[in-house]
Design an enzyme around this catalytic site. Sequence first.
Site, PDB file in Angstrom:
ATOM      1  N   SER A   1       0.834  -1.212   0.000  1.00 34.53           N
ATOM      2  CA  SER A   1       0.000   0.000   0.000  1.00 34.53           C
ATOM      3  C   SER A   1       0.864   1.255   0.000  1.00 34.53           C
ATOM      4  O   SER A   1       0.605   2.214  -0.729  1.00 34.53           O
ATOM      5  CB  SER A   1      -0.888   0.012   1.255  1.00 34.53           C
ATOM      6  OG  SER A   1      -1.818  -1.029   1.211  1.00 34.53           O
TER       7      SER A   1
ATOM      8  N   ARG B   1       1.553   4.253  -3.084  1.00 32.30           N
ATOM      9  CA  ARG B   1       1.299   5.679  -2.792  1.00 32.30           C
ATOM     10  C   ARG B   1       2.568   6.510  -2.965  1.00 32.30           C
ATOM     11  O   ARG B   1       2.509   7.670  -3.374  1.00 32.30           O
ATOM     12  CB  ARG B   1       0.733   5.810  -1.374  1.00 32.30           C
ATOM     13  CG  ARG B   1      -0.740   5.335  -1.289  1.00 32.30           C
ATOM     14  CD  ARG B   1      -1.117   4.971   0.129  1.00 32.30           C
ATOM     15  NE  ARG B   1      -2.537   4.691   0.317  1.00 32.30           N
ATOM     16  CZ  ARG B   1      -3.140   3.527   0.063  1.00 32.30           C
ATOM     17  NH1 ARG B   1      -2.443   2.505  -0.437  1.00 32.30           N
ATOM     18  NH2 ARG B   1      -4.433   3.372   0.302  1.00 32.30           N
TER      19      ARG B   1
ATOM     20  N   GLN C   1      -9.257   2.133  -0.507  1.00 28.03           N
ATOM     21  CA  GLN C   1      -9.042   2.447  -1.923  1.00 28.03           C
ATOM     22  C   GLN C   1     -10.032   3.504  -2.393  1.00 28.03           C
ATOM     23  O   GLN C   1      -9.664   4.433  -3.121  1.00 28.03           O
ATOM     24  CB  GLN C   1      -9.150   1.179  -2.775  1.00 28.03           C
ATOM     25  CG  GLN C   1      -8.018   0.195  -2.490  1.00 28.03           C
ATOM     26  CD  GLN C   1      -8.100  -1.077  -3.317  1.00 28.03           C
ATOM     27  OE1 GLN C   1      -8.928  -1.196  -4.222  1.00 28.03           O
ATOM     28  NE2 GLN C   1      -7.261  -2.036  -2.991  1.00 28.03           N
TER      29      GLN C   1
ATOM     30  N   ASP D   1      -6.913  -8.203   4.354  1.00 29.18           N
ATOM     31  CA  ASP D   1      -6.205  -9.121   3.461  1.00 29.18           C
ATOM     32  C   ASP D   1      -5.671 -10.355   4.197  1.00 29.18           C
ATOM     33  O   ASP D   1      -5.058 -11.232   3.572  1.00 29.18           O
ATOM     34  CB  ASP D   1      -5.033  -8.401   2.788  1.00 29.18           C
ATOM     35  CG  ASP D   1      -5.509  -7.288   1.869  1.00 29.18           C
ATOM     36  OD1 ASP D   1      -6.671  -7.356   1.415  1.00 29.18           O
ATOM     37  OD2 ASP D   1      -4.725  -6.359   1.620  1.00 29.18           O
TER      38      ASP D   1
HETATM   39  O1  LIG Z   1      -5.686   1.029   0.057  1.00 21.79           O
HETATM   40  C1  LIG Z   1      -4.991  -0.003  -0.046  1.00 21.79           C
HETATM   41  O2  LIG Z   1      -3.772   0.037  -0.281  1.00 21.79           O
HETATM   42  C2  LIG Z   1      -5.671  -1.318   0.110  1.00 21.79           C
HETATM   43  C3  LIG Z   1      -6.929  -1.376   0.618  1.00 21.79           C
HETATM   44  C4  LIG Z   1      -7.687  -2.636   0.779  1.00 21.79           C
HETATM   45  O3  LIG Z   1      -8.665  -2.706  -0.231  1.00 21.79           O
HETATM   46  P1  LIG Z   1     -10.135  -2.028  -0.086  1.00 21.79           P
HETATM   47  O4  LIG Z   1      -9.981  -0.576  -0.044  1.00 21.79           O
HETATM   48  O5  LIG Z   1     -10.878  -2.474  -1.344  1.00 21.79           O
HETATM   49  O6  LIG Z   1     -10.724  -2.606   1.170  1.00 21.79           O
HETATM   50  C5  LIG Z   1      -6.802  -3.860   0.696  1.00 21.79           C
HETATM   51  O7  LIG Z   1      -7.593  -5.007   0.517  1.00 21.79           O
HETATM   52  C6  LIG Z   1      -5.804  -3.746  -0.415  1.00 21.79           C
HETATM   53  O8  LIG Z   1      -4.946  -4.868  -0.446  1.00 21.79           O
HETATM   54  C7  LIG Z   1      -4.926  -2.531  -0.262  1.00 21.79           C
HETATM   55  C1  LIG Z   2      -6.682  -7.043  -2.143  1.00 21.55           C
HETATM   56  C2  LIG Z   2      -5.388  -6.911  -2.392  1.00 21.55           C
HETATM   57  O1  LIG Z   2      -4.827  -6.019  -3.284  1.00 21.55           O
HETATM   58  P1  LIG Z   2      -5.486  -5.132  -4.410  1.00 21.55           P
HETATM   59  O2  LIG Z   2      -6.864  -4.730  -3.981  1.00 21.55           O
HETATM   60  O3  LIG Z   2      -4.569  -3.964  -4.575  1.00 21.55           O
HETATM   61  O4  LIG Z   2      -5.518  -5.967  -5.662  1.00 21.55           O
HETATM   62  C3  LIG Z   2      -4.386  -7.731  -1.671  1.00 21.55           C
HETATM   63  O5  LIG Z   2      -3.188  -7.477  -1.854  1.00 21.55           O
HETATM   64  O6  LIG Z   2      -4.737  -8.654  -0.921  1.00 21.55           O
END
Ligand SMILES: O=C(O)C1=C[C@@H](OP(=O)(O)O)[C@@H](O)[C@H](O)C1
Ligand SMILES: C=C(OP(=O)(O)O)C(=O)O
Length: 445
Positions: free
Chosen positions: A26, A30, A173, A324
């Site tokens: 993450s 960014r 996200q 995750d």
């Molecule tokens: O903002 C991020 O970097 C992430 C947010 C999460 O997704 P969601 O925002 O869909 O919950 C997570 O599952 C993903 O692996 C990374």
């Molecule tokens: C959900 C995941 O990533 P992304 O949503 O970025 O595909 C993850 O890494 O488990």
Amino acid sequence: MLQAKPLRSSSTGALAGTIRVPGDKSISHRSLMLGAVAVGETVIHGLLEGEDVLNTAAAMRLLGAQAERGGDGVWRVRGVGLGGLGEPAQVLDMGNSGTAARLLMGLVASHPITCVFTGDASLNKRPMARVTGPLEQMGARFVGRSGGRLPLAVVGSDRTVPITYRLPVASAQVKSAVILCGLNTAGTTTVIEAEPTRDHTELMLRHFGATVTTERMEDGALAVSVVGQPELTGREIVVPADPSSAAFPAVAALLRPGSELLLPGVGMNPRRTGLYDTLVEMGANIAFENRRDEAGEPVADLRVKHGPLKGIVVPADRAPSMIDEYPILAAAAACAEGTTVMLGLKELRVKESDRLAMVADGLTKCGVKVEVGADDSLTVYGTGKPPQGGATVATAMDHRIAMSFLVLGMATAEPVQVDDGAFIDTSFPGFVALMNGVGAKIAGV
Ligand SMILES: O=C(O)C1=C[C@@H](OP(=O)(O)O)[C@@H](O)[C@H](O)C1
Ligand SMILES: C=C(OP(=O)(O)O)C(=O)O
């Protein structure tokens, strides 16, 4: 299309040693995106060089920024300044990565350019309306096939308007996509979240010089606001080891008798540590040593020792902080004594795969009794004895499903095979070699 890479994991003795887990995914995404819209150079130490993040780096180059790995392993990004992204000459292929696709759609939406986004077969099935909805309210347009899936063209605008947006799902996200569009929008953009999700966008924006405030509302929700059109200045960034990746060796050490693993410099942002809280509640022996702050993010060295685990109830409100980590928690629960109930897992259905279904199917094949509730809960019945294993588990282009079942195979009576380990490289390049280096037995089939 990657070549499928079946892998088999067999029962191991004690795991011992140190694993340097790669950088946080993450934070890595960014750092490239914000570096690309800052003025001057951003120097990134410990960037995750997994495929998801390399796709983001390639996209930032197509949008006009420079982003290169130096011979010293350090990444340098030369930004174009806020508002300066240019129209890419090619389709932006975000591969397997929801984070890259959704955050970047937000970032480009406030530029007068058209960008076509696509992904692999997994990403092109995932819902995008959750970001296109609010970005349309801000003035961007989207052209694509019905159903709000990639491929999609974002027709951005330099006249976007700020909004106040209440998140309909707990999603960092979606929060980040709106904030990143608000970044190049005159006025103040606010996102209200009922449940706190990871705040790396907010922390890093402040690090680059933006004004981001967080206010608690009367109903307990958090209002996150960004003041648009700040001057962002290139920065130095130290990416901590990814707690979501560290989860795999950590659980492996918990499951194998006699094991002790040291995992240095793991990110301990409280919005990410739900799995570790849960494992400790289950009785895990994890010491969080040498807690410190590195470039605005808390980190610790994790020392994990084997010990018995017991089943517990994991409340729904913990989900955003470990979203995750449910597949690997389910593997741990399968080896625990007693029943583990995980509540509030609806979002697992829209990840790289339907993780709720994939985990339940895989565990069932390995001889573990599980139940998926109509309320999107998962119940795993642990017996305290090693599950049978001896099955080939489908992974559906999902790195976390692959790694979770390879860890399970270290503890089952018979080996566990996954049909495809190729996607592990999206988030944890070197996983097999690092695990085998501390005593795991994972091999190609
Ligand atoms: O903002 C991020 O970097 C992430 C947010 C999460 O997704 P969601 O925002 O869909 O919950 C997570 O599952 C993903 O692996 C990374
Ligand atoms: C959900 C995941 O990533 P992304 O949503 O970025 O595909 C993850 O890494 O488990």
